[in-house]
Enzyme design. Structure first.
Site, short mmCIF file in Angstrom:
data_model
loop_
_atom_site.label_atom_id
_atom_site.label_comp_id
_atom_site.label_asym_id
_atom_site.label_seq_id
_atom_site.Cartn_x
_atom_site.Cartn_y
_atom_site.Cartn_z
N GLY A 272 0.78 -1.24 0.00
CA GLY A 272 0.00 0.00 0.00
C GLY A 272 0.81 1.29 0.00
O GLY A 272 1.68 1.50 -0.84
N TYR B 168 -8.46 2.96 16.27
CA TYR B 168 -7.70 3.53 15.14
C TYR B 168 -7.74 5.06 15.20
O TYR B 168 -6.71 5.72 15.07
CB TYR B 168 -8.31 3.01 13.83
CG TYR B 168 -7.62 3.44 12.58
CD1 TYR B 168 -6.50 2.74 12.10
CD2 TYR B 168 -8.08 4.52 11.82
CE1 TYR B 168 -5.87 3.12 10.92
CE2 TYR B 168 -7.46 4.91 10.66
CZ TYR B 168 -6.35 4.21 10.21
OH TYR B 168 -5.73 4.59 9.04
N PRO C 104 -4.70 -2.35 0.08
CA PRO C 104 -5.32 -3.54 0.70
C PRO C 104 -6.08 -3.23 1.99
O PRO C 104 -7.10 -3.86 2.27
CB PRO C 104 -4.11 -4.45 0.95
CG PRO C 104 -3.13 -4.07 -0.12
CD PRO C 104 -3.30 -2.59 -0.30
N ASP D 145 8.52 -5.99 13.59
CA ASP D 145 7.22 -5.63 14.17
C ASP D 145 7.46 -4.29 14.85
O ASP D 145 8.22 -4.21 15.82
CB ASP D 145 6.77 -6.69 15.18
CG ASP D 145 5.47 -6.31 15.87
OD1 ASP D 145 5.06 -5.13 15.79
OD2 ASP D 145 4.86 -7.20 16.50
N ILE E 139 -7.57 5.76 0.46
CA ILE E 139 -6.66 5.50 -0.67
C ILE E 139 -6.79 4.02 -1.06
O ILE E 139 -7.04 3.17 -0.19
CB ILE E 139 -5.19 5.81 -0.28
CG1 ILE E 139 -5.05 7.17 0.46
CG2 ILE E 139 -4.29 5.76 -1.50
CD1 ILE E 139 -5.18 8.41 -0.35
#
Ligand code: NAP
Length: 261
Positions: free
Chosen positions: A17, A150, A188, A58, A185
């Site tokens: 992405g 989020y 994925p 990570d 945008i």
């Protein structure tokens, strides 16, 4: 001469992405790029394609940051650009957000961006400056109902960015720090979100131009160009800014489609 020729850049979550588009844009303009991601196969493939290095990471794991910065400085002699881009988006509103969703989301976005800035800053300051670019979202500006954790994490990234910019300015260390706030945008992450709400999914990696226009989606390269600008010396007087890239979505939400709200 490329726009970021001679600079060393790390892009987290760079296998997919927006991160992949950022890494492509930076490599095309002359930067030595280190792509980091959880996804080793995709990360290595992208790195091989654009002449970058890959580092498995990570971003919520602090020791990985220590290793990454040490290795980067040892191999390249310094660090100029960090794009804190890695992220996850789990659909869960205030009623549905479990402690696990809350903690994981904040760990990836907020801990990840904090660790990145905290460990990259001394390396950048040591070489006279650099550019920290934190991927936030329009969710930080409006708060999205179905994405509680989020939205909270992206809001935290927005404020943290300004705090870092203020610190760097008072320290006169030459480091700039800005946040980027994309709307939707064609990546994925958004394909999964649209699918989760019963919307369309693309047949291949991207929607067609026609569908993208109908859905109001931007292209990853649109964000890549903004990141390239913030990474380059062209933006040398910009720090502490929140760069919204949403083709006017948030202003329409605030003003109403007729502009008379
Ligand atoms: P994406 O296509 O899902 O790419 C995100 C990448 O980050 C994936 O390769 C993912 O790996 C990786 N990643 C996830 N967790 C990680 C971790 N803990 N450590 C390292 N890498 C990790 O998403 P995207 O749309 O490009 O989003 C990139 C960033 O832009 C995110 O911060 C997102 O919140 C932000 N953003 C996106 C949009 C949008 O419309 N696309 C809008 C606003 C903001 P796996 O695939 O293995 O999980």
């Amino acid at each position: 001469m490329g726009r970021v020729e001679g600079k060393v850049a790390i892009v987290t979550g760079g296998a997919s992405g927006l991160g992949a588009a950022d890494a492509r844009a930076l490599a095309a303009e002359g930067a030595a790029v280190i792509v980091t991601d959880l996804d080793v196969a995709k990360g290595e493939a992208l790195a091989a394609e654009i002449g970058a290095e890959f580092f498995e990471q990570d971003v919520s794991d602090e020791p990985s940051w220590v290793r990454l910065i040490e290795q980067t400085v040892a191999r390249h002699g310094g660090l100029d650009i960090l794009v804190n881009n890695a992220g996850i988006a789990i659909i869960a509103d205030i009623a549905g957000t479990t402690t696990e969703i809350w903690r994981r989301t904040l760990a990836v976005h907020l801990d990840g961006a904090f660790f990145g800035c905290h460990h990259a800053l001394p390396a950048m300051a040591a070489s006279g400056g650099g550019s920290l670019i934190n991927m936030s979202s329009t969710a930080a500006l409006v708060g999205i109902g179905p994405y509680l954790a989020y939205s909270a994490a992206k809001g935290g990234i927005r404020s943290m960015t300004k705090s870092i910019a203020a610190y760097c300015r008072t320290q006169r260390n030459g480091v700039r720090c800005n946040s980027v706030h994309p709307g939707s945008i064609d990546t994925p992450m958004v394909h999964a979100a649209l699918g989760g709400f019963g919307g369309p999914r693309p047949e291949g990696e991207r929607f067609s131009d026609e569908v993208r226009r109908k859905l109001g989606l931007g292209e990853p390269a649109d964000v890549g160009q903004l990141v390239l600008f913030l990474a380059s010396d062209e933006s040398k007087h910009i720090s502490g800014a929140e760069m919204v890239i949403d083709n006017g979505d948030t202003v329409v939400q605030l003003s109403g489609p007729g502009g008379s709200g």
